[in-house]
Design an enzyme around this catalytic site. Structure first.
Site, short mmCIF file in Angstrom:
data_model
loop_
_atom_site.label_atom_id
_atom_site.label_comp_id
_atom_site.label_asym_id
_atom_site.label_seq_id
_atom_site.Cartn_x
_atom_site.Cartn_y
_atom_site.Cartn_z
N SER A 335 40.17 38.85 40.82
CA SER A 335 40.60 38.90 39.15
C SER A 335 39.08 39.31 38.74
O SER A 335 37.88 38.89 39.17
CB SER A 335 40.71 37.59 39.09
OG SER A 335 39.60 36.71 38.88
N ASP A 336 39.33 39.99 37.57
CA ASP A 336 38.05 40.18 36.82
C ASP A 336 37.67 38.75 36.47
O ASP A 336 38.55 37.65 36.09
CB ASP A 336 38.11 40.96 35.51
CG ASP A 336 36.73 41.42 35.03
OD1 ASP A 336 35.50 41.01 35.35
OD2 ASP A 336 36.85 42.32 34.32
N CYS A 337 36.31 38.23 35.99
CA CYS A 337 35.96 36.90 36.06
C CYS A 337 36.27 36.10 34.97
O CYS A 337 35.98 36.53 33.70
CB CYS A 337 34.23 36.93 36.15
SG CYS A 337 33.74 37.70 38.10
#
Ligand SMILES: *[C@@H]1O[C@H](CO)[C@@H](O)[C@H](O)[C@H]1NC(C)=O
Ligand SMILES: *[C@@H]1O[C@H](CO)[C@@H](O)[C@H](O)[C@H]1NC(C)=O
Ligand SMILES: *[C@@H]1O[C@H](CO)[C@@H](O)[C@H](O)[C@H]1NC(C)=O
Ligand SMILES: *[C@@H]1O[C@H](CO)[C@@H](O)[C@H](O)[C@H]1NC(C)=O
Ligand SMILES: *[C@@H]1O[C@H](CO)[C@@H](O)[C@H](O)[C@H]1NC(C)=O
Ligand SMILES: *[C@@H]1O[C@H](CO)[C@@H](O)[C@H](O)[C@H]1NC(C)=O
Ligand SMILES: *[C@@H]1O[C@H](CO)[C@@H](O)[C@H](O)[C@H]1NC(C)=O
Ligand SMILES: *[C@@H]1O[C@H](CO)[C@@H](O)[C@H](O)[C@H]1NC(C)=O
Ligand SMILES: *[C@@H]1O[C@H](CO)[C@@H](O)[C@H](O)[C@H]1NC(C)=O
Ligand SMILES: *[C@@H]1O[C@H](CO)[C@@H](O)[C@H](O)[C@H]1NC(C)=O
Ligand SMILES: *[C@@H]1O[C@H](CO)[C@@H](O)[C@H](O)[C@H]1NC(C)=O
Length: 814
Positions: A335-337
């Site tokens: 996932s993007d953070c």
């Protein structure tokens, strides 16, 4: 968290399955009796160990390594991974779904930090990379290796402007060597979340500098080359792709339709990208598909934004369906953070609880949850959602252990391929002497030069002859640009840093009294960066005023050097007689000052071409950034986007623009080609035609997915350098669909090659275009089809002065 009755039930069920299942299933096993219960230092391997499967390391932990088949190097990776997961309890499994993974010390698995970045050089972004900073931490550094700096290559938008696939691959190779050296020294990871390959749909996007520009095919080729440079180990290009060893792991991000950061209070965290299937297939997904299929990337990152209502990291169709199912990703999806946390905390989707967001992401195909930072929630520190709320999700029956096992399999297969368990002997001796080598620094310099674009050069003002130009006046905010500006985003401290002024001063004296003026202007990361889209395409007003002032006051025309990622509306300078030459230098990295000087003083003949359209500011007044369509939207008065769909008057410098100090002329080996394509079983697709078209062909198009697609169109382009100075030249080949087809791109890049052509000589550049790939267009319902009719091949010079084209007649035989 204390085990609840349902945990016990789950554990029992798992044990039962273990004993009865004829096929190996992941299940928790009882440890061998030698297992110790002592805790171990799980923060890192420490200095002595660079691999998990080190018998001494196990012994130190009171474990017997031979009892763990996952350390048996003679077994296939898949078997070892199955064994490893089989030792782990559900709690341990869940603890390994976050980017700062907990490991499972009980069974010899240390924690691992997944998040490293290497966009254009090993970067200090993220929690993993540990550059020593002698200045801020003056401790005792003797007795161990220090690494303060790494090679900072020009930003990706610069490299893209070189249109040199060899350069992109070489940068990936150099970066991965420095990364492996940092890893050996305990200062870095093996998994890098680069490159960023989202297409620059709108000229205001703040992250244009990080990307290869606005063309999906060019972005895809950039991805393939950079990823192969990062990942490929000589001699391991083929074989079982899921078990192919890799040097470092690259990650294509951000999937998908992500290109709004923060515009008029629309932030990427909550933005819902409303996109058509056609734009998805034609533009948004294309670089990702190339990255996975042709680059064999080992990771894809899902983005924050929603796509047609569904958060990208919870979209099973985008993740397990497309990336894994259709494209066959060999690797993991991250996932993007904070993308999972954002689903719950910022209430953007279905009012999901933390456990629900975690479960739905995992089930959609996401394997790893990255968190940006520690936060305080319910009175305790918390990082990623999956390792924190995973057990709750399991207990509530929302997360299946088999989904967790799938995710862990993808993660540990990647680490197996990276030699995390066994090391990779050929890289085991890389150390601090392999970072910032002369070879890497000269590649950074050469790359920066290759990406510089000459936009204007009246009366051959450039290059300056340092023997005749004894002194220059140097002005502008970027003359002494600090590292922060020249290096752009996602970087580490550079090996060496040269400002433009320092570069120029090596050749000539800098005096203000000089007749010749060089102005270094542009924008910076306060104006365009991650999390911040641009308000306009202009230079800061006082800069424009200052440039005009110097131009007016100067006895001779001045030279303007622009630093920026995205395009800038410098209409005031384009035709101004007192502004004689304009160079665009992007954000050229640590060696940038030398690269700029090499071009100004003629040691390097510029050959870069713009990887995105430079629009006039008026363009953005006609369309909100949030209109996702690439084709014009007549009912709203919105113009089309990128060179593929916009040919209106608000273009200052077109995509592909770029001059040289010499003149190149083209000839092609053919003046027309006919190709016949069978339409299998008479299955033809319909197309939309322009209203003026009276008769349409019986078979309008064939679907490339139903086709063998072996037909090619081969031709040579001979490039003659008609001037007295050798130089690199980018041959940019476009195709244009039959003019009667409606809603088709004006033209599209089908191939490109950068070649060096010596003065007064000719280079012959061969091309073989696959008919489906080069002439395919995406029709209304998102199928890629080859249209019947006369398409065109166009080869356009960077100064728009000369171009050659020939027709390609495509017959679809039923
Ligand atoms: C664990 O290892 C880290 C890194 O090598 C070191 O800084 C730390 O002091 C160690 N902690 C213990 C308890 O040994
Ligand atoms: C370690 O395990 C292996 C295989 O189970 C066994 O042969 C060996 O004797 C064990 N060694 C020790 C020191 O327990
Ligand atoms: C610095 O560290 C080295 C190696 O650990 C040690 O030998 C030396 O005495 C230390 N110096 C000081 C000033 O603490
Ligand atoms: C963004 O939101 C703030 C605060 O609600 C508001 O003052 C501002 O006008 C908004 N800006 C835009 C461009 O909509
Ligand atoms: C998301 O929600 C959290 C918790 O309410 C808040 O602190 C944070 O600022 C929000 N982030 C965004 C980008 O809106
Ligand atoms: C989410 O919660 C809000 C406030 O309770 C409610 O108005 C809304 O309908 C809910 N949305 C969904 C999709 O359940
Ligand atoms: C680093 O590697 C080089 C080349 O393999 C070697 O000559 C050198 O001794 C190594 N340096 C250290 C500190 O290990
Ligand atoms: C190299 O890194 C050190 C420590 O971070 C920094 O102080 C120095 O400025 C860097 N060198 C260059 C040329 O930037
Ligand atoms: C323009 O104005 C900004 C903001 O006041 C200032 O920081 C900058 O130095 C000025 N630039 C020039 C070229 O005068
Ligand atoms: C391209 O040129 C090469 C020689 O330079 C020649 O062998 C080849 O036949 C040419 N190809 C075409 C399609 O004209
Ligand atoms: C392309 O890049 C490579 C690697 O940097 C370089 O050696 C080569 O000269 C470049 N090609 C051209 C034509 O500039």
């Amino acid at each position: 968290m204390a085990p609840s009755p349902s945990h016990l039930l789950l554990a029992l069920a798992a044990l039962l399955l273990c004993s009865i299942s004829p096929i190996p299933v992941a299940c928790s096993r009882t440890l061998p009796s030698t297992a110790a219960t002592t805790t171990v230092n799980v923060t890192s391997f420490g200095k002595a160990y660079t691999k998990v499967c080190d018998a001494e390391r196990f012994a130190e932990m009171g474990l017997n390594m031979s009892a763990f088949p996952y350390c048996d190097a003679s077994l296939p990776y898949a078997d070892r991974v199955r064994d490893l997961i089989g030792w782990m309890t559900v709690e341990e499994k869940v603890g390994n779904l976050g980017d700062i993974s907990h490991g499972a010390p009980r069974v010899g698995l240390p924690p691992y930090k997944w998040w490293s970045e290497a966009l254009h050089g090993v970067s200090s972004t993220g929690p993993t990379m540990l550059f020593d900073d002698l200045h801020s931490k003056p401790g005792n550094h003797s007795g161990r290796a220090t690494v303060n700096n790494a090679t900072v290559f020009a930003n990706v938008i610069n490299s893209a402007a070189s249109f040199n696939e060899t350069l992109w691959n070489s940068i990936g190779q150099a970066v991965s060597t420095e990364a492996r050296a940092m890893y050996n020294l305990g200062k870095g990871g093996l998994t890098y979340w680069s490159p960023n390959i989202n297409v620059v749909r709108d000229p205001r996007w703040g992250r244009a500098l990080e990307t290869p520009g606005e063309d999906p095919y060019v972005a895809g080729r950039y991805a393939v080359n950079f990823v192969r440079g990062m990942q490929d180990i000589p001699g391991h290009y083929s074989g079982d792709p899921s078990a192919r060893p890799i040097k470092t792991s690259a990650c294509c991000k951000h999937h998908a339709a992500y290109d709004v950061d923060n515009w008029h209070n629309q932030t990427r965290f909550t933005y819902d990208a409303r996109v058509s299937e056609r734009d998805m297939a034609e533009t948004f997904l294309r670089p990702f598909e190339m990255c996975v299929r042709e680059g064999d990337v080992s990771s894809v990152m899902c983005s924050y934004n929603r796509v047609n209502g569904v958060p990208a990291c919870a979209d099973a169709r985008l993740l397990s369906g497309t990336v894994r199912g259709e494209w066959h990703l060999n690797g993991y999806i991250v996932s993007d953070c904070d993308a999972v946390r954002v689903m719950t905390d910022n209430a953007t989707w279905l009012n999901f609880t933390a456990a629900e967001s975690s479960a739905v992401s995992l089930r959609a195909g996401m394997d790893l949850d990255c968190a940006e930072s520690w936060i305080e929630e319910e009175g305790r520190p918390l990082r990623d959602y999956l390792s924190e709320y995973g057990m709750a999700a399991v207990a509530q029956g929302k997360m299946r252990e088999s989904d967790i096992d799938n995710a862990l399999t993808n993660l540990y297969m990647t680490l197996m391929r990276l030699g995390y368990f066994d090391n990779i002997p050929r890289y085991a001796s890389l150390n601090e002497t392999d970072v910032c080598t002369d070879e890497h620094k000269s590649l950074a310099l050469d790359g920066a030069r290759q990406g510089i674009v000459l936009l204007k050069n009246d009366h051959g003002l450039l290059p300056l002859d340092p023997k005749k130009t004894l002194a220059v006046a140097v002005h502008g905010p970027h003359a002494r640009a600090p590292e922060k500006i020249m290096d752009g985003d996602y970087t580490g401290p550079p090996c060496r840093y040269v400002t433009p002024r320092q570069g120029i001063s090596r050749d000539v004296k800098i005096s203000h009294k000089a007749k010749m003026t060089i102005y270094l202007g542009g924008i910076n990361l306060y104006i365009e960066r991650e999390g911040n889209d641009r308000e306009d395409l202009l230079l800061p007003k006082n800069q424009t005023e200052e440039i005009l002032h110097f131009a007016q006051a100067s006895p001779t025309p001045i030279i303007l050097v622009i630093l920026s990622g995205g395009g800038i509306d410098i209409s005031f300078a384009q035709k101004h007689p007192k502004i004689g030459a304009i160079l665009w230098a992007g954000y050229p990295g640590g060696e940038g000052g030398n690269a700029i000087a090499d071009v100004i003083f003629g040691r390097y003949n510029p050959g870069g071409r713009l990887p995105l359209t430079w629009f006039k500011n008026k363009y953005i007044e006609q369309i909100p950034m949030t209109s996702m369509e690439f084709r014009p939207v007549p009912e709203k008065g919105y113009p089309g986007r990128t060179y593929k769909f916009y040919d209106g008057p608000e273009v200052l410098y077109p995509f592909g623009y770029g001059l040289s100090y010499t003149k190149f002329q083209y000839e092609t080996s053919t003046d027309g080609v006919s190709v016949s394509l069978p339409a299998p079983g008479g299955h033809c697709k319909g197309l939309s035609y322009k209203p003026s078209v009276a008769t349409v062909p019986a078979c309008q198009a064939v679907n490339v997915a139903d086709h063998a697609c072996t037909e090619t169109v081969s031709f040579n382009v001979s490039v003659t350098n008609a001037g007295g100075r050798g130089g690199a030249h980018v041959v940019l080949v476009y195709t244009a669909p039959p003019p009667e087809v409606a809603e088709a791109p004006i033209k599209q890049v089908a191939a490109f090659r950068r070649v060096f052509v010596a003065a007064r000589s000719t280079a012959t550049v061969p091309f073989a275009l696959n008919v489906c790939k080069a002439f395919g267009i995406v029709e209304r319902t998102a199928y890629t089809v080859v249209p019947s009719g006369v398409s065109k091949v166009l080869v356009e010079n960077g100064d728009s002065s000369s171009s050659v084209s020939f027709p390609v007649k495509i017959d679809l035989s039923v």
